[in-house]
Motif scaffolding. Structure first.
Motif, PDB file in Angstrom:
ATOM      1  N   ARG A  33      24.689  23.050  -4.789  1.00 58.94           N
ATOM      2  CA  ARG A  33      24.303  21.909  -3.622  1.00 58.94           C
ATOM      3  C   ARG A  33      24.151  22.963  -1.930  1.00 58.94           C
ATOM      4  O   ARG A  33      23.219  22.659  -1.588  1.00 58.94           O
ATOM      5  CB  ARG A  33      26.021  21.848  -3.522  1.00 58.94           C
ATOM      6  CG  ARG A  33      25.548  20.413  -4.288  1.00 58.94           C
ATOM      7  CD  ARG A  33      27.457  19.778  -3.833  1.00 58.94           C
ATOM      8  NE  ARG A  33      27.522  18.382  -3.304  1.00 58.94           N
ATOM      9  CZ  ARG A  33      28.539  18.530  -2.458  1.00 58.94           C
ATOM     10  NH1 ARG A  33      29.593  18.046  -3.276  1.00 58.94           N
ATOM     11  NH2 ARG A  33      28.146  17.394  -1.651  1.00 58.94           N
ATOM     12  N   MET A  38      21.718  19.815  -2.112  1.00 59.92           N
ATOM     13  CA  MET A  38      22.244  18.813  -3.000  1.00 59.92           C
ATOM     14  C   MET A  38      23.652  17.928  -2.214  1.00 59.92           C
ATOM     15  O   MET A  38      24.683  18.386  -1.822  1.00 59.92           O
ATOM     16  CB  MET A  38      22.235  18.642  -4.694  1.00 59.92           C
ATOM     17  CG  MET A  38      21.166  19.145  -5.056  1.00 59.92           C
ATOM     18  SD  MET A  38      21.405  18.909  -6.675  1.00 59.92           S
ATOM     19  CE  MET A  38      22.717  20.833  -6.556  1.00 59.92           C
ATOM     20  N   ASN A  39      23.578  16.424  -1.376  1.00 60.54           N
ATOM     21  CA  ASN A  39      25.209  15.516  -1.835  1.00 60.54           C
ATOM     22  C   ASN A  39      25.309  15.184  -3.079  1.00 60.54           C
ATOM     23  O   ASN A  39      24.837  15.449  -4.581  1.00 60.54           O
ATOM     24  CB  ASN A  39      24.451  14.163  -1.353  1.00 60.54           C
ATOM     25  CG  ASN A  39      23.513  13.203  -1.622  1.00 60.54           C
ATOM     26  OD1 ASN A  39      23.815  13.187  -3.069  1.00 60.54           O
ATOM     27  ND2 ASN A  39      23.060  12.634  -0.998  1.00 60.54           N
ATOM     28  N   VAL A  42      23.542  12.929  -5.687  1.00 63.76           N
ATOM     29  CA  VAL A  42      22.350  13.863  -6.557  1.00 63.76           C
ATOM     30  C   VAL A  42      23.110  15.093  -7.831  1.00 63.76           C
ATOM     31  O   VAL A  42      22.728  14.972  -8.465  1.00 63.76           O
ATOM     32  CB  VAL A  42      21.352  14.404  -5.577  1.00 63.76           C
ATOM     33  CG1 VAL A  42      20.493  15.142  -6.291  1.00 63.76           C
ATOM     34  CG2 VAL A  42      20.843  13.502  -4.580  1.00 63.76           C
ATOM     35  N   ALA A  43      24.235  15.680  -7.612  1.00 58.82           N
ATOM     36  CA  ALA A  43      24.878  17.303  -8.071  1.00 58.82           C
ATOM     37  C   ALA A  43      24.554  15.880  -9.221  1.00 58.82           C
ATOM     38  O   ALA A  43      25.116  16.359  -9.826  1.00 58.82           O
ATOM     39  CB  ALA A  43      25.701  17.813  -7.195  1.00 58.82           C
ATOM     40  N   VAL A  94      15.429  20.549  -6.898  1.00 56.68           N
ATOM     41  CA  VAL A  94      16.743  19.775  -7.196  1.00 56.68           C
ATOM     42  C   VAL A  94      15.560  19.109  -8.012  1.00 56.68           C
ATOM     43  O   VAL A  94      15.847  18.823  -9.471  1.00 56.68           O
ATOM     44  CB  VAL A  94      16.831  19.149  -6.299  1.00 56.68           C
ATOM     45  CG1 VAL A  94      17.575  17.443  -6.777  1.00 56.68           C
ATOM     46  CG2 VAL A  94      17.555  19.650  -4.972  1.00 56.68           C
TER      47      VAL A  94
END
Length: 397
Positions: A33, A38-39, A42-43, A94
């Motif tokens: 992250r 990434m938040n 999304v993770a 990502v």
């Protein structure tokens, strides 16, 4: 005897590959992250995408097995897992990482429902024992990938390498599958007769009940797989403690998988063991809700999760009479079930983004667990129903 030992070895190595692409994520999530920005929502897709694939592509796997044979499709699925995993060495964004999750997820989705069908075909008189071999291998793959992820990241100085290195097992599995299964023991592809269709039992009430209990089980299981370390860190424990708790959660599932076949021979009631395992998971959840001994909570959750997974794999095999039917029923329970299961990590990630806490999520998991117990009791109470081909279904009580 030698034939069955070799097939069992190939099955074991193949099954090792169904979890590393998923379980290697959580221990490295904080670094990933930070590196990719990434938040939590999304993770969560890194776990949910493979699980969703396992839902969407399971019906296709059943149709492919009917056309090309279970053994051949399994061989190709292992290769796809290897490709999706090895690509992680080259991850710099990502979107690319999510793509690797999708590719590996397609391979996992294809292999998942077909391995029970493979067991039904080659070990029809020893199904519970071979399901235990399958589950132990699957769990061992999860334990190795979660337990060694941190060390591999340090040794390779790269979280990309710690994710991609698991492709080695997949490519070894492809080689062994070709040498042992495809060259010597793969049956000729047969078109299923009217009584051995591999089509999914969409109109069968019992099949839907088994699908729902599988889905609720998967929703809990993959929520723990994705977020257990972060839940424990949120209680104030260190990253290493949380990572060890995840490893314990996975490792304790191995003895459960080994012991369960013996317990089922002595006390064959599926309903009894489903209730016991779900209750163990519930105890662990309550301990997490109370912030009490999270390492011990992980033990209880793992004991419950390991037994529930094995039992949910057995139920469609109990209800069918041949390998093609077994593949069809397994594909249905896993197709819809994994779609339901994929929602768990996403919902937990969203709750964390909104509340910056997992407290509400744990309460929700407790509710899901209680609902699962009710569905399990109902699923194992359904009376015998005639399938579309007018063959009786074995009741799993």
């Amino acid at each position: 005897m030698k034939k069955y030992l070799l097939l069992g070895f190939a099955l074991f190595i193949a099954s090792l590959n169904l979890r590393p692409a998923i379980n290697s994520i959580a221990p490295l999530l904080d670094n990933m992250r930070d590196s990719l920005g990434m938040n939590a929502s999304v993770a969560s897709l890194l776990t949910s995408i493979p699980v969703l694939c396992m839902g969407l592509f399971s019906p296709i796997a059943a149709k492919m097995s009917g056309k090309w044979g279970i053994e051949r499709v399994l061989g190709w699925s292992l290769l796809v897992i290897g490709i999706g995993t090895v690509l992680r060495f080259f991850t710099q964004s990502v979107s690319f990482l999510l793509l690797t999750a999708f590719i590996a997820g397609v391979g996992i989705a294809t292999a998942g429902p077909l391995l029970p069908g493979f067991i039904k075909r080659h070990y029809s008189k020893h199904v519970p024992s071979m399901i235990a071999v399958y589950t132990v291998a699957l769990t061992l793959g999860a334990a190795l990938s979660s337990g060694f992820a941190g060390g591999l990241q340090k040794g390779l100085n790269s979280w990309q390498g710690a994710l991609g290195i698991w492709a080695l097992i997949a490519f070894v599995a492809v080689l062994l599958w070709w040498l042992i299964v495809m060259r010597h023991h793969a049956p000729a592809v047969q078109q299923p007769s009217a009584g051995t269709k591999s089509s999914l039992p969409w109109t069968n009430k019992k099949a839907w009940m088994l699908t729902l209990t599988f889905g609720l089980m998967a929703m809990l299981f993959y929520s723990f797989t994705a977020w257990l370390p972060q839940i424990i860190q949120g209680m104030g424990y260190s990253k290493s403690y949380a990572a060890n708790a995840l490893t314990i959660f996975v490792v304790v599932q191995i003895p459960v998988s080994l012991i369960l076949p013996f317990l089922l021979r002595k006390f064959p009631s599926r309903r009894l063991w489903l209730t016991i395992e779900a209750s163990l998971e519930l105890i662990g959840l309550i301990m997490l809700a109370l912030s009490f001994e999270p390492m011990m909570a992980a033990v209880f959750i793992g004991l419950g999760a390991g037994g529930l997974f094995s039992l949910n794999l057995l139920l469609p095999l109990d209800a069918t009479d041949n390998p093609q039917e077994a593949a069809g029923w397994s594909a249905m329970t896993q197709s819809v079930g994994y779609v339901i299961g994929a929602l768990g990590p996403i919902i937990l990630g969203w709750i964390h983004d909104v509340t910056n806490s997992f407290s509400s999520a744990i309460a929700g998991l407790i509710v899901i667990n209680l609902a699962m117990i009710v569905v399990q009791i109902a699923a194992t109470s359904v009376k015998k129903k005639q399938q579309s081909n007018n063959k009786p279904v074995l009741v799993s009580k």
